[in-house]
Design a protein around this motif. Structure first.
Motif, PDB file in Angstrom:
ATOM      1  N   UNK A   1       0.822  -1.200   0.000  1.00 30.59           N
ATOM      2  CA  UNK A   1       0.000   0.000   0.000  1.00 30.59           C
ATOM      3  C   UNK A   1       0.866   1.265   0.000  1.00 30.59           C
ATOM      4  N   UNK A   2       1.975   1.198   0.719  1.00 25.38           N
ATOM      5  CA  UNK A   2       2.859   2.358   0.766  1.00 25.38           C
ATOM      6  C   UNK A   2       3.394   2.687  -0.614  1.00 25.38           C
ATOM      7  N   UNK A   3       3.687   1.632  -1.391  1.00 25.33           N
ATOM      8  CA  UNK A   3       4.292   1.903  -2.691  1.00 25.33           C
ATOM      9  C   UNK A   3       3.260   1.943  -3.800  1.00 25.33           C
ATOM     10  N   UNK A   4       1.996   1.789  -3.425  1.00 27.83           N
ATOM     11  CA  UNK A   4       0.942   1.934  -4.422  1.00 27.83           C
ATOM     12  C   UNK A   4       0.864   0.794  -5.409  1.00 27.83           C
ATOM     13  N   UNK A   5       1.337  -0.373  -5.018  1.00 36.64           N
ATOM     14  CA  UNK A   5       1.232  -1.527  -5.913  1.00 36.64           C
ATOM     15  C   UNK A   5      -0.153  -2.156  -5.760  1.00 36.64           C
ATOM     16  N   UNK A   6      -0.413  -3.138  -6.614  1.00 30.10           N
ATOM     17  CA  UNK A   6      -1.779  -3.648  -6.615  1.00 30.10           C
ATOM     18  C   UNK A   6      -1.931  -4.944  -5.824  1.00 30.10           C
ATOM     19  N   UNK A   7      -0.911  -5.815  -5.851  1.00 28.59           N
ATOM     20  CA  UNK A   7      -1.128  -7.126  -5.269  1.00 28.59           C
ATOM     21  C   UNK A   7      -0.016  -7.443  -4.278  1.00 28.59           C
ATOM     22  N   UNK A   8      -0.430  -7.724  -3.034  1.00 27.24           N
ATOM     23  CA  UNK A   8       0.597  -8.008  -2.026  1.00 27.24           C
ATOM     24  C   UNK A   8       1.321  -9.305  -2.304  1.00 27.24           C
ATOM     25  N   UNK A   9       0.696 -10.173  -3.098  1.00 31.66           N
ATOM     26  CA  UNK A   9       1.292 -11.487  -3.315  1.00 31.66           C
ATOM     27  C   UNK A   9       2.619 -11.392  -4.071  1.00 31.66           C
ATOM     28  N   UNK A  10       2.778 -10.310  -4.830  1.00 31.66           N
ATOM     29  CA  UNK A  10       4.013 -10.177  -5.602  1.00 31.66           C
ATOM     30  C   UNK A  10       5.217 -10.020  -4.687  1.00 31.66           C
TER      31      UNK A  10
END
Lengths: 390, 360, 73, 538
Positions: free
Chosen positions: B289-298
């Motif tokens: 969330x901090x880096x604005x990515x979409x999927x934590x699984x990555x």
């Protein structure tokens, strides 16, 4: 995702094939299963450890006795610490000892006199050590000598020794002291430990366990053996410590003193109390016992309630006499608190405990202890009056 | 793709597993000796209060994760900085629990197996289950977590014969101070660690049930832990409890006739895994969330790989591990568990009231 | 040396399993920076830990820090 | 996920495109082809269609009072029942047609109607206008009648090929339940279901799957109970299948699995009509495949392997006891060898002392580690099992004798394995047969656990089990979580899991199958007939 799992699985599988059976996988047939340990202190101050190692092929139940020889073998090794001895054993026996099924620990008298704290550490640290193992002392002999004794009843002497302790739940004359309880007792404030001791009946014959007996119990002060009490005193001690399951009291018949009568205690309950008044601690012991008459040699009187009452008080008197003897002995001869009154003081009168903590044993010697014994006879077996030879 | 949602019972189970799992092995209140139960009670009550704070923070900032809450309350820059600190804290927590795992296995059954291998195996399980999704983990937890109290219960019943009620005396022998210190320790481990759940709360299906679910779970886990604490004091006696590295393991060894330490192992495996999983999830989700990515699984496996190396780096030896847990950890965790959440709560309340004033 | 190879191998394995996720992510460069940060620090840390003189561990640092703050109070 | 990955590899795309074009070429949208009215054209067309099909019979008839109308009777020898054909098709046409005013005054186009309505006394007649449909009908055993001058063909049902009669099922035997089993014939199978669920709510939708085999597939469900979403999902998955042949339900099963690479089947199969009927009534969907005696049911849950139809015919206590036995058997057959290896290698202190002595004695001097031993024995058992299944019966017995005597007895005597290992293998084997649906997958789990147990002992076992459990929990079967009702937990669903609660307590249909919509008809049993009502009647 699924396609990628395959190479991972393959790699893992290959890795695992290389790793098979390594690290902590010790096959049960490759370890030396220790059934008993004896620990002695040698003259030069080193610790000697004797292992009774199981030979499974001979101990197997289906096997004919004697076909494969003895079911065990003993090894002895010495070192400055027990771990040194342990490694020495691996060196001489070629097998790694496994302590998970150890049945009994024997402590040599010399070791006990110089302090048993040394032996405890390794077994508390050892991860697979059996914490419920029975602890026994050896009197007038070394633990090694005792372990050399053969058993004519069991194929493993260790089992025989363990059964000696286990069965004595019904005699109330041996202290059943698992290892963890010993540790707890040594750590308790204001209590000295007592451990049952094995000794040889005759000086010369030490070849079988039949020749051994648990006749004494060693008293420890601060982890060091200071003396022995006999089985009657052990019985009294167990009464006070509320550990009696079953025991037998034999007294003279109150109405004809030359005849004996045995009363079996089927449940003994004891309560110890300390009371603090005017800066003085007083100890009180209450013993409540349920009993049944086990054997009467007196043929004259049938067991009427009033006679039972008399027997009750006679038995109570005998128990009380025993207890008082033990207490006096502890106070006068040994000067150490084997009953745990100090523990009671610590728990209930903490403020006072702090002032006497350092010389509690001194204090204990002069502490007045009252004993109250109450015996209730509930049953008298299948007959009323013994048969009488006319 | 369905959006991930947890049911109330699943969140509750995760919560109980998180609180109960590894704490039941370590007996969080051992250093207060016979007053451990009192220390635990104090810690538990404080824990309920601090968990109430977490819930209030979330309810004041609905549908936001911790990072979102931080950003909206502290501003973008400060929020991000604190968020990164939190991500580190969760990661560190995961590493600590992993190390506890490894050390326990190493001390109790596998003394010759390399530590990284054991930790790696545990971590692999955690990654596998998180890659399937946190909801799958929660579902598995639903199946497994009820087994942990069962295992402890069997051990407790087995050593019930050793219980000596006089062991809790003398009460407050050394005064109240050590009790309070230990209580504070109990607050930071395990109750304060539930700050991780601020990352999980938004997944709950019905927000209205949150308060009830979490409260009940805290009470249940607290009760179960209280049983463990009291058992250790009464049956093992306080000194032994204090000296033993893992009182629960010792307790299992005192079971009559047979040795049932595998039950304790089960306890460790389920409870510890749940805790690591929640921490890893919190950390991965926070970084995502901090880096604005979409999927934590990555990010999951890389973070886990890092936390495995971290867990090995963490302590030089076991002595340091226990020392850290007792004397440093409560203070280290203080800002994460108490100071920042309380600040957040205050700011949220102020913001909420000012907003209300604006609208009215 | 073998340990280092082993660590690198494991992390490469991790990267292979993550490949689909990495590709599906839209903000690739940002993801890669974070991703590689963890991977590389994991590898470097792992290799350093294997040496005879590993870096000072974080617990000591944290303990010192806490002691410093508490001590100053 | 899968798609993304395949894109990287570049495999799937190629596969997709190639298969797509191939399929497109194969299955050009079935164009409607009229039936030639001219009899000679027709003959030529039919001959061309069935060129070199030498079991085709094309017979020309001349009917009517003046034998003025030519007809073409086309059927496959062997697929039709010749008695039916003679008595109910040819006889009316050749003999009865003379009574009917069928002369030149009648329009050739309406003649078909007369034949259909007034002449043929066969029960089932279809009017066909598409030549391709005619071909299909001929292929499926019907007789098709072409009439001169008409573009309508008549297909009469004369199916009469050899089929197996309804028989006891081999895979699932039952004591108290019905002994009937499904057979290979589609219609018989539907009839077996229809006979058990006599309501118009039992819908059986049919579709044809397989480019070459044109296999008939029926989708059966009970309307009002079933969750409509599941039916739609089944139909959409089935209609996506483009394959040359469907020769058994197993093919379909594989193609509609939720997790094709998982070991766990997410589609159940059964040979017993009463079982399938029971599942239909719980809200499942059955897929009947022509040519296969196994009917598939979806969604399939983990727990289904532990439930047999017998459970519901016997008393709840007995059924619950047997249920629990099955769970124990499952655990033993999965963990048996692994547990043994872990105990012998890692956790000797957990095993009681006397047992350790026995095991240690039995293991003295054995050449292999427990793991290798377990591995070899497990492998041997699998070999024996496979041999026992595939061998003809008399040989199978020989195999089992060899297995029991040579491998069991002799290997101990020769000192290759220890007796405890043989016992463990034997009990594992017995237990693995109790759960027929999982018999084939248990070896995988067993070996995985075995390896883990050898490396990390009980920790390894626990880790692998946990991973397996996570996998199970991640599965869904047609939208229903595979581990329901355990995870997600549904307390009322637990009544039919470890125990089989009395029927009157299970008065609602399974929630996870029928959905949780309040409008759904959830009650399957009237509450007022709980047994308390029978008290005091006498």
């Amino acid at each position: 995702m699924n396609k990628i799992k395959l190479p991972i699985l393959a790699v893992a599988f290959i890795a695992i094939l290389f790793l098979t059976g390594c690290w902590d996988n010790n096959d049960v047939s490759d370890v030396a299963i220790v059934t008993a340990i004896g620990i002695d202190k040698l003259e030069d101050g080193r610790l000697a450890m004797t292992w009774q190692i199981l030979k499974p092929e001979a101990a197997q139940p289906g096997m004919e006795g004697g076909q494969a020889g003895k079911a065990y073998t003993n090894y002895t090794a010495a070192g400055l610490t027990l771990n040194e001895a342990h490694k020495e054993l691996i060196r001489i026996s070629g097998r790694k000892p496994f302590y998970g099924h150890i049945q009994v620990i024997l402590l040599g008298e010399k070791l006990a006199k110089e302090g048993i704290a040394e032996f405890i550490d390794i077994f508390e640290r050892q991860y697979e050590f059996n914490q419920t193992v029975k602890v026994l002392l050896t009197k007038d002999m070394t633990a090694q000598e005792l372990l050399e004794a053969e058993s004519d009843l069991e194929n493993l002497p260790a089992i025989h020794l363990m059964n000696l302790v286990e069965a004595n739940i019904f005699t109330g004359k041996v202290i059943d002291l698992p290892f963890f309880k010993l540790v707890m007792e040594l750590e308790r404030e204001g209590r000295s430990t007592v451990i049952s001791a094995l000794s040889s009946k005759s000086k010369n014959d030490k070849s079988t366990i039949k020749e051994m007996q648990i006749e004494y119990a060693g008293i420890f002060r601060k982890g060091k053996l200071i003396g022995y009490i006999n089985t009657v005193q052990v019985q009294s001690l167990l009464f006070i410590a509320n550990q009696i399951r079953q025991t037998l009291i034999t007294t003279e018949h109150p109405l004809s003193p030359d005849k004996q009568i045995s009363v079996e205690i089927v449940r003994g309950q004891a309560k110890r109390e300390v009371s603090l008044s005017e800066g003085r601690i007083k100890g009180i012991v209450y013993v409540d016992a349920l009993a049944r008459i086990a054997e009467v040699h007196e043929t004259q009187y049938s067991l009427k309630p009033d006679i039972a009452k008399i027997i009750e008080s006679e038995t109570a008197g005998r128990i009380k006499q025993n207890l008082v003897t033990l207490i006096d002995m502890a106070q006068d001869n040994y000067g150490t608190d084997i009953f745990g009154f100090g523990e009671l003081v610590y728990k209930n009168e903490y403020g006072f405990w702090k002032s006497v903590k350092d010389d509690w044993d001194e204090y204990f010697v002069h502490m007045p202890i009252d004993v109250f014994v109450d015996v209730k006879i509930k049953r008298a077996g299948l007959i009323d009056k013994p048969s009488k030879a006319r | 793709m369905q959006k991930v949602r947890l049911s109330g019972i699943q969140l509750g189970m995760l919560f109980v597993g998180f609180l109960y799992g590894s704490s039941s092995l370590l007996n969080p209140a051992f250093s207060a000796l016979q007053d451990g139960w009192l220390a635990f009670l104090i810690g538990w009550m404080l824990g309920i209060i601090i968990i109430a704070v977490y819930i209030s923070i979330y309810l004041l900032n609905p549908s936001q994760t911790l990072i979102g809450i931080l950003k909206s309350n502290f501003g973008r820059f400060l929020g991000t900085v604190i968020g990164i600190l939190y991500a580190w804290y969760f990661l560190h927590l995961a590493a600590i629990v992993l190390r506890d795992f490894g050390e326990f296995s190493l001390l109790v059954i596998l003394p010759n197996t390399p530590l990284p291998f054991i930790i790696g195996c545990f971590a692999a399980l955690c990654v596998y289950s998180l890659k399937k999704g946190i909801e799958v983990t929660a579902r598995t937890g639903e199946l497994l977590i009820p087994l942990i109290p069962l295992a402890s219960l069997i051990v407790t019943l087995g050593i019930a014969r050793l219980i000596d009620f006089s062991n809790i005396k003398p009460v407050l022998a050394n005064g109240i101070k050590p009790v309070l210190t230990t209580g504070f320790g109990v607050l930071s481990f395990p109750f304060g660690e539930t700050v991780c759940f601020l990352m999980v709360f938004p997944l709950l299906r019905k927000r209205s049930t949150l308060r009830k679910t979490v409260f009940i779970s805290t009470v249940i886990a607290g009760l179960l832990l209280l049983i463990i604490v009291v058992r250790d004091i009464l049956a093992l006696n306080p000194q032994l409890t204090q000296r033993a590295a893992f009182p629960a393991e010792l307790a299992s060894k005192l079971f009559p006739v047979i040795n049932i330490y595998p039950l304790i192992l089960l306890n460790l495996l389920i409870g510890g895994t749940i805790k690591v999983i929640v921490c890893l999830y919190a950390s991965a989700a926070a970084i995502t969330e901090l880096s604005g990515l979409s999927d934590y699984k990555a990010l999951l496996s890389s973070i886990t790989g890092f936390s495995v190396t971290l867990s090995i780096w963490l302590y030089d030896n076991v002595m340091q591990m226990f020392e850290f847990a007792v004397s440093t950890y409560p203070y280290y965790a203080l800002p994460f568990q108490i100071i920042i959440p309380v600040l957040l709560l205050i700011i949220s309340i102020i913001r909420r009231t000012s907003e209300r004033r604006k609208t009215s | 040396m073998i340990t280092a190879a082993f660590i690198i191998g494991i992390f490469i394995l991790i990267m292979i399993t993550d490949l689909p996720y990495l590709i599906s992510e839209k903000k690739k460069s940002r993801l890669l920076i974070i991703y590689l940060f963890f991977i590389l620090s994991g590898i470097i840390l792992g290799i350093l830990l294997d040496t005879t003189n590993p870096p000072e561990n974080p617990s000591t640092l944290i303990t010192n820090m806490v002691n410093f703050i508490i001590g100053s109070n | 996920m899968f798609k993304r990955l395949s894109k990287i590899i570049g495999l799937r795309k190629k596969e997709n495109s190639s298969s797509n074009t191939a399929m497109a070429a194969d299955k050009k949208q079935p164009m409607v082809e009229g039936i030639p009215t001219d009899i000679n054209d027709l003959k030529a067309r039919v001959r061309r269609e069935f060129d070199r099909c030498e079991d085709i019979v094309i017979r020309t008839l001349e009917i009517g009072q003046d034998n003025f109308i030519e007809m073409l009777v086309v059927y496959f020898d062997g697929l039709v029942n010749k008695d039916t054909l003679n008595a109910h098709v040819l006889r009316p046409l050749l003999i009865d047609a003379r009574i009917v005013p069928l002369d030149k005054s009648v329009n050739k186009r309406t003649i078909v109607n007369i034949i259909e309505r007034n002449l043929l006394d066969n029960c089932e007649i279809l009017e066909l206008t598409d030549f391709n449909q005619c071909v299909q009908n001929i292929l499926s055993g019907n007789t098709v009648l072409f009439t001169e001058g008409s573009d309508i063909a008549l297909a009469t049902c004369t199916k009469g090929f050899a089929t197996r009669s309804v028989d006891k099922p081999d895979t699932e035997s039952s004591v108290r339940g019905s002994r009937e089993g499904f057979v290979e014939s589609f219609r018989v199978n539907t009839s077996l279901l229809r006979r058990r669920i006599r309501t118009s709510s039992l819908k059986i939708e049919e579709m044809t799957i397989g480019q070459q085999t044109n296999t008939k597939v029926g989708i059966a469900y009970v309307e009002g109970i079933v969750n409509k979403r599941i039916v739609d999902e089944v139909i959409s998955r089935l209609s996506k299948i483009k394959i040359d042949g469907v020769l058994g339900s197993g093919t379909l099963e594989e193609l509609i699995q939720d997790a094709p690479l998982s070991l766990m089947p997410t589609v159940a199969n059964s040979e017993k009509p009463d079982k399938v009927a029971g599942k239909l009534l719980e809200g499942r969907v059955a897929i009947i495949t022509d040519g296969s005696p196994f009917v598939l049911t979806v969604p399939c849950l983990f727990i289904e392997a532990f439930q047999t139809s017998e459970d519901y015919y016997s008393l709840p206590f007995i059924a619950s006891f047997i249920r629990m036995l099955r769970f124990i058997a499952f655990v033993i057959s999965m963990y048996g060898p692994a547990f043994y290896v872990a105990m012998v290698g890692f956790h000797q202190s957990v095993v009681p002392f006397k047992l350790v002595v026995t095991i240690a004695a039995a293991r003295q001097g054995l050449p292999f580690s427990p793991f290798t031993e377990a591995f070899i024995m497990g492998l041997t058992f699998e070999l024996l099992r496979e041999a026992g299944i595939r061998m003809p019966k008399p040989v199978g017995q020989a195999v089992s004798i060899v297995g029991a005597l040579v491998l069991g007895e002799a290997s101990i005597r020769a000192g290759i394995t220890g007796a405890p290992m043989v016992i463990v293998t034997a009990i594992t084997a017995i237990c693995s047969f109790i759960l027929t649906p999982y018999t084939d997958l248990l070896p995988f789990a067993r070996f995985a656990l075995l390896i883990a147990a050898n490396v990390l002992g009980l920790i390894g076992i626990a880790l692998v089990s946990a991973a397996g459990l996570v996998h199970l929990c991640s599965l869904r079967s047609f939208g229903v979580p595979f581990m329901a009702p355990f995870a997600p937990l549904n307390l009322s669903g637990l009544k039919d899991t470890f125990i089989r609660a009395p029927l009157w307590t299970m008065f609602t249909r399974p929630k996870e199958l029928t959905g949780i919509h309040p409008d759904q008809n959830r009650v399957r049993m009237a509450l007022e007939i709980s047994p308390e009502d029978y008290d005091g009647n006498e």
